[in-house]
Design an enzyme around this catalytic site. Structure first.
Site, short mmCIF file in Angstrom:
data_model
loop_
_atom_site.label_atom_id
_atom_site.label_comp_id
_atom_site.label_asym_id
_atom_site.label_seq_id
_atom_site.Cartn_x
_atom_site.Cartn_y
_atom_site.Cartn_z
N ILE A 19 -17.89 4.88 -0.17
CA ILE A 19 -17.12 4.13 0.81
C ILE A 19 -16.90 4.93 2.09
CG2 ILE A 19 -14.83 3.16 1.27
CD1 ILE A 19 -14.78 2.27 -1.69
N ASP A 61 -11.31 20.72 1.62
CA ASP A 61 -10.65 20.48 0.35
C ASP A 61 -9.29 19.89 0.70
OD1 ASP A 61 -9.06 20.60 -1.95
OD2 ASP A 61 -9.81 22.55 -2.58
N ASN A 88 -9.77 8.93 2.61
CA ASN A 88 -10.57 8.23 1.63
C ASN A 88 -10.88 9.06 0.38
OD1 ASN A 88 -12.74 6.17 0.75
ND2 ASN A 88 -13.93 8.04 1.05
N TYR A 153 -4.25 8.17 -12.10
CA TYR A 153 -4.79 7.44 -10.96
C TYR A 153 -3.81 6.35 -10.53
CZ TYR A 153 -8.22 4.80 -8.20
OH TYR A 153 -8.89 4.14 -7.19
N ILE A 188 -15.92 -1.79 -6.55
CA ILE A 188 -16.93 -1.66 -5.50
C ILE A 188 -18.19 -1.00 -6.07
CG2 ILE A 188 -17.43 -0.73 -3.21
CD1 ILE A 188 -15.18 -2.84 -3.26
N THR A 190 -20.70 1.43 -5.90
CA THR A 190 -21.10 2.70 -5.31
C THR A 190 -22.08 3.38 -6.26
OG1 THR A 190 -19.29 3.92 -6.37
CG2 THR A 190 -18.84 2.95 -4.20
#
Length: 247
Positions: A19, A61, A88, A153, A188, A190
């Site tokens: 993305i 980082d 992102n 997450y 998505i 990817t």
């Protein structure tokens, strides 16, 4: 015809793939200059060179504050300013509340949580010096919903959603003319998902439109939020998920 991002300079984390890379390419197509910020220096340098003179690469980082400071200095030295930050970069390591090791929890929180905070913090500190702009924090549908196997997450994505609102209100109060919004992608397509075809089929079945999203579906939303077209949008959530959380 005037390109939608003429005169904008953007720093995009996780910009060497997926993305982030799609956003970088769309931004350049729309007239912006971009800095691809990524921990993967070899790939990032090559991709920035392929994009051309309107792109550069900076090693970053996102968990290290001194690297954020160095990244902004490098971008400003090359392009003269920063108007847009797209936070992102992120990781997803699935685990549940009973079994997650503390080390794994801390890693996800450091990248997805602390990294996002540092990008927002230093984005504000720099963008305010160049007439304002936009901070776009890449969230997830899991900023709204939970999954039993994605504890850390989910924690970070819920936190990013509310943190971004706090930052948006702060910028408004300070009259910085900086907007802070979140994008919430669904599933998505990817390169990472191609290694697990069964997961692709499962995610397609769970999405009302019946297929995965394309990275460009997210990139187009980022173009809108980076442009002056979204000048009255701040502290808001922009969901691009094929109808997933409408269920």
């Amino acid at each position: 015809m005037v390109d939608r991002l003429d005169g904008k300079v953007a720093l995009i984390t996780g910009g060497a793939s997926g993305i982030g890379l799609a956003i970088a390419k769309k931004f350049v197509d729309e007239g912006a200059q971009v800095a691809l910020a990524d921990i993967n220096a070899d790939t990032g340098e090559k991709i920035a060179a392929q994009i051309g003179d309107n792109a550069m690469f900076v090693t970053l980082d996102v968990t290290q504050e001194d690297q954020w400071e160095a990244a902004f200095k490098a971008v400003i030295a090359r392009f003269g300013k920063v108007n847009v930050v797209v936070n992102n970069a992120g990781i997803a390591i699935g685990n549940n509340i009973e079994d997650i090791p503390l080390e794994q929890w801390n890693k996800v929180v450091a990248i997805n949580g602390t990294g996002m905070m540092l990008g927002t913090k230093h984005g504000i500190r720099n963008i305010k010096n160049y007439g304002g702009g936009s901070i776009i924090n890449m969230d997830s549908i899991e900023g709204f919903i939970g999954e039993s196997f994605n504890l850390a997450y989910d924690f970070t994505k819920g936190g990013v959603r509310i943190m971004s609102k706090s930052a948006a209100l702060y910028c408004a109060e300070k009259k910085y003319d900086i907007r802070v919004n979140t994008i919430h992608p669904g599933y998505i397509h990817t390169p990472m998902v191609d290694v697990t075809p069964d997961l692709v089929k499962l995610e397609e079945a769970k999405t009302p439109l019946g297929h995965l999203g394309d990275p460009n579906d997210i990139a187009y939303m980022a173009v809108f939020l980076a442009s002056d077209e979204s000048k009255f949008a701040t502290g808001s959530e922009f969901v691009v998920d094929g109808g997933y959380i409408a269920q």
